[in-house]
Design a protein around this motif. Sequence first.
Motif, PDB file in Angstrom:
ATOM      1  N   ALA A   1      -8.608  -8.463  -1.481  1.00  0.00           N
ATOM      2  CA  ALA A   1      -7.233  -8.653  -0.816  1.00  0.00           C
ATOM      3  C   ALA A   1      -6.529  -6.921  -1.583  1.00  0.00           C
ATOM      4  O   ALA A   1      -6.019  -6.453  -1.303  1.00  0.00           O
ATOM      5  N   GLY A   2      -7.583  -6.498  -2.209  1.00  0.00           N
ATOM      6  CA  GLY A   2      -7.647  -4.983  -2.680  1.00  0.00           C
ATOM      7  C   GLY A   2      -8.042  -3.798  -1.572  1.00  0.00           C
ATOM      8  O   GLY A   2      -7.451  -2.633  -1.561  1.00  0.00           O
ATOM      9  N   THR A   3      -7.837  -4.310   0.050  1.00  0.00           N
ATOM     10  CA  THR A   3      -8.441  -3.564   0.797  1.00  0.00           C
ATOM     11  C   THR A   3      -7.568  -3.828   1.941  1.00  0.00           C
ATOM     12  O   THR A   3      -6.755  -5.255   1.704  1.00  0.00           O
ATOM     13  N   GLU A   4      -7.660  -2.978   2.642  1.00  0.00           N
ATOM     14  CA  GLU A   4      -6.566  -3.218   4.490  1.00  0.00           C
ATOM     15  C   GLU A   4      -7.692  -4.049   4.776  1.00  0.00           C
ATOM     16  O   GLU A   4      -6.638  -4.531   5.972  1.00  0.00           O
TER      17      GLU A   4
ATOM     18  N   ALA B   1      -2.069  -1.161  -4.017  1.00  0.00           N
ATOM     19  CA  ALA B   1      -0.697  -0.814  -4.559  1.00  0.00           C
ATOM     20  C   ALA B   1      -0.900  -2.176  -5.297  1.00  0.00           C
ATOM     21  O   ALA B   1      -1.031  -2.504  -6.901  1.00  0.00           O
ATOM     22  N   ALA B   2      -0.849  -3.497  -4.447  1.00  0.00           N
ATOM     23  CA  ALA B   2      -0.429  -4.401  -5.440  1.00  0.00           C
ATOM     24  C   ALA B   2      -0.825  -5.079  -3.935  1.00  0.00           C
ATOM     25  O   ALA B   2      -0.064  -5.072  -2.708  1.00  0.00           O
TER      26      ALA B   2
ATOM     27  N   PHE C   1       0.926  -1.301  -0.121  1.00  0.00           N
ATOM     28  CA  PHE C   1       0.052   0.341  -0.016  1.00  0.00           C
ATOM     29  C   PHE C   1       1.317   1.164   0.280  1.00  0.00           C
ATOM     30  O   PHE C   1       1.924   1.004   0.180  1.00  0.00           O
ATOM     31  N   ARG C   2       0.246   2.431  -0.151  1.00  0.00           N
ATOM     32  CA  ARG C   2       0.682   3.442  -0.181  1.00  0.00           C
ATOM     33  C   ARG C   2       0.409   4.854  -0.174  1.00  0.00           C
ATOM     34  O   ARG C   2      -0.438   4.943   0.140  1.00  0.00           O
TER      35      ARG C   2
ATOM     36  N   GLY D   1      -3.366  -2.177  -7.595  1.00  0.00           N
ATOM     37  CA  GLY D   1      -4.144  -1.037  -7.920  1.00  0.00           C
ATOM     38  C   GLY D   1      -4.629  -0.281  -8.968  1.00  0.00           C
ATOM     39  O   GLY D   1      -3.309  -0.555 -10.043  1.00  0.00           O
ATOM     40  N   ASN D   2      -5.414   0.649  -9.399  1.00  0.00           N
ATOM     41  CA  ASN D   2      -5.339   1.261 -10.479  1.00  0.00           C
ATOM     42  C   ASN D   2      -4.728   1.977 -10.899  1.00  0.00           C
ATOM     43  O   ASN D   2      -4.453   1.816 -12.242  1.00  0.00           O
TER      44      ASN D   2
END
Length: 128
Positions: free
Chosen positions: A109-112, A48-49, A37-38, A61-62
């Motif tokens: 997986a794209g969320t925290e 991010a990935a 994440f960033r 991420g997009n």
Amino acid sequence: QVQVVESGGGLVQAGGSLRLSCAASGRSFGRYGMGWFRQAPGKEREFAAAINWSGIWTYYGNFVQGRFTISRDNAKNTVYLQMNSLKKEDTAVYYCAASPPTRFRTDVAGTEAPYEYWGQGTEVTVSS
């Protein structure tokens, strides 16, 4: 339990590349899903990935648009984020996160939400 430590951040010119590393402790690392994440100054943390335990499944991420590649080496307990064609807007603190196998699912997986263990972050600054 897993502890993660990021490294590899620094100052780079726009268009350049950096490879971030995330070193993890713990015997069960190979079973954990991992994410990057960033957080840019003044903004919320964003995804991010992500990569599953085996490395077969990855998700981005997009904003990545083919510029970043996440990978892992379970023998070395390390996850990488190769970042190419960096832009000034990629300037941020990059965080590595680990999700135990009981929580990791590809649909979140794209969320925290599934990530239980977080590093302190490594700073990336992209100059124009």
